[in-house]
Each structure stands twice: as structure tokens, then as C-alpha cells.
Motif scaffolding. Structure first.
Motif, mmCIF file in Angstrom:
data_model
loop_
_atom_site.group_PDB
_atom_site.id
_atom_site.type_symbol
_atom_site.label_atom_id
_atom_site.label_comp_id
_atom_site.label_asym_id
_atom_site.label_seq_id
_atom_site.Cartn_x
_atom_site.Cartn_y
_atom_site.Cartn_z
ATOM 1 N N ARG A 167 15.990 7.481 -1.080
ATOM 2 C CA ARG A 167 16.251 6.046 -1.375
ATOM 3 C C ARG A 167 17.292 5.489 -0.573
ATOM 4 O O ARG A 167 18.375 6.058 -0.445
ATOM 5 C CB ARG A 167 16.312 5.969 -2.766
ATOM 6 N N PRO A 173 13.583 -2.503 -10.637
ATOM 7 C CA PRO A 173 12.838 -1.327 -11.008
ATOM 8 C C PRO A 173 11.438 -1.411 -10.342
ATOM 9 O O PRO A 173 10.193 -0.572 -10.561
ATOM 10 C CB PRO A 173 12.621 -1.600 -12.368
ATOM 11 N N SER A 174 10.853 -2.463 -9.645
ATOM 12 C CA SER A 174 9.658 -2.608 -9.173
ATOM 13 C C SER A 174 9.370 -1.632 -7.979
ATOM 14 O O SER A 174 8.263 -1.199 -7.788
ATOM 15 C CB SER A 174 9.281 -4.167 -8.432
ATOM 16 N N GLY A 175 10.525 -1.244 -7.382
ATOM 17 C CA GLY A 175 10.306 -0.039 -6.162
ATOM 18 C C GLY A 175 11.632 -0.056 -5.697
ATOM 19 O O GLY A 175 12.568 -0.671 -5.849
ATOM 20 N N GLN A 194 8.650 1.845 -1.153
ATOM 21 C CA GLN A 194 7.661 2.452 -2.344
ATOM 22 C C GLN A 194 7.569 1.291 -3.365
ATOM 23 O O GLN A 194 8.652 0.834 -3.851
ATOM 24 C CB GLN A 194 8.566 3.725 -2.898
ATOM 25 N N ILE A 195 6.372 1.127 -3.968
ATOM 26 C CA ILE A 195 6.146 0.325 -4.962
ATOM 27 C C ILE A 195 5.863 1.274 -6.149
ATOM 28 O O ILE A 195 5.180 2.203 -6.256
ATOM 29 C CB ILE A 195 4.956 -0.606 -4.872
ATOM 30 N N ASN A 196 6.430 1.070 -7.388
ATOM 31 C CA ASN A 196 6.128 1.730 -8.742
ATOM 32 C C ASN A 196 5.271 1.264 -9.266
ATOM 33 O O ASN A 196 4.901 0.053 -9.362
ATOM 34 C CB ASN A 196 7.507 1.887 -9.384
ATOM 35 N N PRO A 197 4.422 1.854 -10.264
ATOM 36 C CA PRO A 197 3.262 1.423 -10.948
ATOM 37 C C PRO A 197 3.659 0.257 -11.870
ATOM 38 O O PRO A 197 2.683 -0.623 -11.939
ATOM 39 C CB PRO A 197 2.935 2.740 -11.846
ATOM 40 N N SER A 238 0.685 7.081 -8.816
ATOM 41 C CA SER A 238 2.013 6.999 -8.930
ATOM 42 C C SER A 238 3.097 6.394 -7.966
ATOM 43 O O SER A 238 4.201 5.732 -8.214
ATOM 44 C CB SER A 238 2.645 8.572 -8.583
ATOM 45 N N ARG A 239 2.349 5.823 -6.746
ATOM 46 C CA ARG A 239 3.256 4.993 -5.951
ATOM 47 C C ARG A 239 2.297 4.345 -4.768
ATOM 48 O O ARG A 239 1.223 4.963 -4.303
ATOM 49 C CB ARG A 239 4.281 5.605 -5.280
#
Lengths: 63, 455
Positions: free
Chosen positions: B2, B10-12, B24-27, B62-63
């Protein structure tokens, strides 16, 4: 939707936006009237050479 | 791994792998991202050159991984000139207005979401774009005013020092502080009054602590667009009245026209031999000499301490529509440090230049300021320049030069402390870090141009 705000937006800030928008509406109306009057009098503002828009090739107004 | 700057949302997050940057994009953000993709809003903004391009590399439950266009050099808000800062602010507002018209919005308005790429302001935080919920006010207005409008206003009234605000206050300027520093008559402007004086009343309060967990505040889309359009119009008309000796340096300098052209020709000739494609011009003033290389290079960074000179460089570049130039305001005697959490959120100017890996570094008419005004010994400046690039073109004004004489005279009784400021001492110190390839006296001046290659 809209649940990932990670900073304090400020409730007061959001409430105040209604008042700000009213003032902005007046400002825009006033500017429009001035521009119309200037147009009648033949006063035209020269386009700015170094404006934000000059930095991009295409129109910046999203349709 | 990271990226240290990518931890707030928290979006990614951004991560680096094999020297490349990915997102990275989080769910939790999948719905928003998919809505943006299916609406075509990303492509629309790419075409406008307002948003950094990306392509989707992979997607699983997951991503989602995006590969954004790689930017070689990132500038931060505290390294922008007045017009650059203004254009970054306008880009943010235009984006929000444009997104609103397409039922999207910006969820934040950090000035760090903008940088300059190919000479233009560009928005780099793809995950700031989310769907618009009908009749909601813009949650990022406070942040916009803290990051953009406040520093721009103070800079207009009190000088460009205020453009550095985010360097010491990474989350923007408290609007009460902005209000305190504005002149009394500024409150009679409706835009300033409403965005600074009105909003400052609620700034500094933590509204969520008032027992109102889910307030229903409404503002129509049309009203929000009016509000932002009026603000953008105001910012568009802002001007910096700041001017210094340096922004008019070349009109008062001690070069005659022949020497000026000789120096330009020499730089172009030497760079042609080196075939440098990435160049940084440190102390480049308004880019007068650096720009001579634009035909030969792929990328040119012009960096100077003087905000008006850099602004002039940027404004000239707008007229010429070059996409190779990046302008940076920076003081080499105190370059932008690494700031933010763990001192890693925003990297230092030096480390970004090292990562940029220029082929050539130019330091024209700079060494006398560093050595005589900054008291930096030749050995230290040589070491400093040697970390950036293989080649160095550096101009040495000798003691007979009028600028050098002026600085030495200003030392008064301490003048003797600078007796070592001689061309031989300079060459000797620099050859501890570089091989001297060639040097040539600039005709009609007391200045010599050196070409060094790093040892």
C-alpha cells in the motif's frame, strides 16, 4: 451509497449551503443582467488567454 | 504494498508493484464503481483530460484492480503557482458540476486529488467519484474551502506564502483562521462572505457530537450547481498581484542579447550531444532557458523559488500548448519535506526528483545564490546535484559578475568569509563528485558554463 465519507463534512456547513446557494443565485442573476446590459452597449469582455479552459483542447462544459 | 499516502478512504487504495502504481477497489465500493463504469462517466472524463486514465486489470469478489496511467512526477499543492492553484480549484469545481449533471458527485475535494500532468491539472483520485443522492448538499464544500478557496484568498491578499498552507496543515486551513486574516472589506463580497464568514461559524465544531447522527439536510441539484458556478466564476476572476524582481529577471539581467543567445545555443548544443530526454531545470526562473530544450526532450521540469516567475512559466506554457512541461515552486535551500502520517504520506521534493530520474539537471545562474546567500559550501551543493542525474549543466558566475558583486557587497564586513568563492575552488569541489566534460565561457559575461558527468 454515500456512506464512505472519511472526514467530517460539518452539519453546519451543509445547512449553510441553502443560504449560500440563494446568495449565489442572486450573484449569477446580477452578473447575467450586467452582461446583457454590456451587450446592449456593445461592451464585450475579451476572452482570457490563460483561462482554465485554454488548458484543455475541448470544451470543458459537460453536457 | 500500500502506498503510504493512500489510507484515508476505505473504498480502496493505491499500491506499488514492480515500480508501477495500481489501484485496488474494495468490495464496499464495487456498486459505486460499477455504476460509474456502466454510465460511461469515466470515459467521458478521460476524453476531457480531467481524470487520469485507467484500465481494469482484474476483478474478483475480494477486489478490483485498476492500472492508472503512470505519472512520472507528482507535484503537490504547496508547489503550485497561483494560477496553477486556481486551475486545480476550478478543475475540482468543474468536475463536481459536471458530475452532478450526470447524477454523480465528488465525495471529497482534497487538493491532493489534483496534480499536473502533461502541463494540465488532472484529477487523480478515481475513487472520489460516487453516485449522487438526490437533494443532498455537497459534503466536500468545507474541505474545498479549506484546501482551495481559503489559501487562494489569503494568497491574493497577503502573498503566495499562503499557497504553502497544506505543507504545514495537510488537512487544509481552518476557516476561522482564514477569516481572521482577511481584510475587513472582504466581507462585503457575497461569495467571500458566504463561503468564509458564514461557513467559519460552523468550522472547528464537531457536528457529529451534537447528538445529530443522521441529519436530513436538503439542497436541490440546481441550487448546488448555482452555488458552485458562482464560486468557480469568482475563482476564475482571482488574480495575484504579487511580482518580484525574479519574474522580470531577464529584462534587467546583465546579459546582453549576444550573450543571452550564446548561452541558449550552448545549452541546446550540449543537450543534443547528451540526447537527454528527461530534464530538470533547478532555479529555472520562468523557464526561459529550459524551454529551449522542449524540442529535444520528452519531459521538462522547471523549478524555482519564485512563485511569480513559475506562474509566468506556466502561463507562457498555456499559450504554447506544450504538454512536456511541469512547473514547480520550490526553494532548494528548504525543498518540500516529506509530510503527513509517519512522514511518508507526501514524499519530499528530493525523493520525487530522484524517482523521476532525470537524464540531465541544469542549474543556471543558481550557484552564487546557493553558495553566497545560502552559505552552502561547494562540496555540499555538488553532492546535492549529483543525487539527481548523470549529467549536470551548471553556470558559474565569477566574482566580477554584477550579481555576485551585489551579493558580496551585501555581506559587508563578512565579505572576506567568501574569499573562497572562485572558479577554481568551484571546479575542484565539483570534481569530487563529477567528471568535468567541458566548460565554456559565456561571451560578454563573467560567467562560465560547465558540463559535468557524475562519477
Amino acid at each position: 451509497m454515500n456512506n464512505l465519507l472519511y472526514f467530517d463534512a460539518g452539519l453546519g456547513m451543509m445547512i449553510a449551503q441553502g443560504a449560500i446557494a440563494t446568495v449565489a443565485g442572486f450573484v449569477l442573476f446580477y452578473k447575467k443582467i450586467i452582461t446583457i446590459l454590456q451587450g446592449w452597449l456593445g461592451i464585450r469582455k475579451a476572452a482570457k488567454e490563460n483561462s482554465f479552459d485554454s488548458n484543455y483542447n475541448k470544451d470543458t462544459e459537460i453536457k | 504494498m500500500r502506498h503510504p499516502s493512500s489510507y484515508r478512504d476505505p473504498s480502496g487504495f493505491i499500491f506499488k508493484k514492480d515500480g508501477k502504481v495500481y489501484r485496488q477497489i474494495n468490495p464496499v465500493f464495487f456498486d459505486e464503481y460499477n455504476a460509474a463504469v456502466s454510465s460511461g462517466i469515466y470515459n467521458f472524463l478521460f476524453d476531457k483530460k480531467w481524470l487520469v486514465r485507467h484500465k481494469e486489470l482484474s476483478s474478483n469478489p475480494s477486489r478490483i484492480v485498476l492500472e492508472p496511467e503512470q505519472l512520472d512526477f507528482i507535484t503537490y499543492p504547496y508547489e503550485w503557482s497561483f494560477t496553477q492553484y486556481k486551475h486545480a480549484a476550478q478543475l475540482t469545481l468543474r468536475l463536481q458540476i459536471g458530475l452532478l449533471k450526470n447524477d454523480f458527485c465528488l465525495k471529497d475535494a482534497s487538493a491532493f486529488n489534483v496534480t499536473f500532468h502533461k502541463g494540465k491539472a488532472i484529477f487523480i483520485d478515481t475513487l472520489s467519484i460516487e453516485r449522487y443522492k438526490a437533494n443532498t448538499p455537497w459534503k466536500a464544500l468545507k474541505q474545498f474551502n479549506q484546501h482551495f478557496f481559503g489559501p487562494l484568498l489569503l494568497s491574493q491578499y497577503h502573498g503566495s506564502l499562503h499557497l504553502k498552507t497544506l505543507q504545514y496543515s495537510i488537512n487544509g486551513m481552518d476557516l476561522n483562521e482564514v477569516k481572521r486574516q482577511l481584510p475587513f472589506f472582504s466581507r462585503f463580497n457575497p461569495t467571500v462572505y458566504s463561503h468564509i464568514y458564514t461557513l467559519s461559524k460552523s468550522d472547528g465544531e464537531n457536528d457529529t457530537n451534537h447528538g445529530i447522527s443522521n441529519p436530513s439536510v436538503e439542497l436541490s441539484k440546481a441550487s448546488q450547481i448555482k452555488m458552485l458556478s458562482a464560486l468557480e466564476m469568482f475563482i476564475d476572476n482571482m488574480e495575484s498581484k504579487e511580482n518580484t524582481e525574479w519574474s522580470k529577471y531577464y529584462s534587467v539581467t546583465n546579459y546582453n542579447e549576444k550573450s543571452f543567445e550564446f548561452k541558449k545555443d550552448l545549452i541546446v548544443k550540449w543537450n543534443k550531444e547528451l540526447n537527454s530526454k528527461k530534464v530538470i531545470d533547478l532555479g529555472g526562473n520562468d523557464g526561459t532557458f529550459g524551454k529551449e530544450l522542449l524540442a529535444q526532450v520528452d519531459q521538462l521540469i522547471v523549478c524555482d523559488i519564485d512563485q511569480p516567475a513559475v506562474d509566468q512559466c506556466y502561463l507562457e506554457h498555456l499559450k504554447n500548448d506544450s504538454n512536456k512541461l511541469t512547473c514547480v515552486v520550490n526553494d532548494l535551500l528548504q525543498p518540500s519535506p516529506a509530510i503527513g502520517f509517519d512522514n511518508q504520506e507526501r514524499s519530499s521534493f528530493n525523493s520525487r526528483v530522484i524517482d523521476f530520474a532525470p537524464d540531465l539537471c541544469m542549474a543556471l545562474a543558481l550557484i552564487h545564490h546557493i553558495t553566497l546567500s545560502g552559505n552552502v559550501p561547494f562540496e555540499m551543493s555538488a553532492q546535492y546535484f549529483s543525487q539527481f542525474s548523470k549529467y549536470l549543466i551548471i553556470e558559474f558566475p565569477d566574482r566580477e559578475d554584477s550579481w555576485v558583486e551585489f551579493i558580496l557587497d551585501s555581506k559587508r564586513e563578512a565579505r572576506h568569509l567568501f574569499d573562497d568563492y572562485t572558479i577554481s575552488a568551484f571546479a575542484k569541489a565539483y570534481q569530487k563528485h563529477f567528471n568535468l566534460i567541458k566548460s565554456e565561457k559565456i561571451v560578454g559575461t563573467a560567467r562560465t558554463l560547465f558540463l559535468f558527468e557524475r562519477l
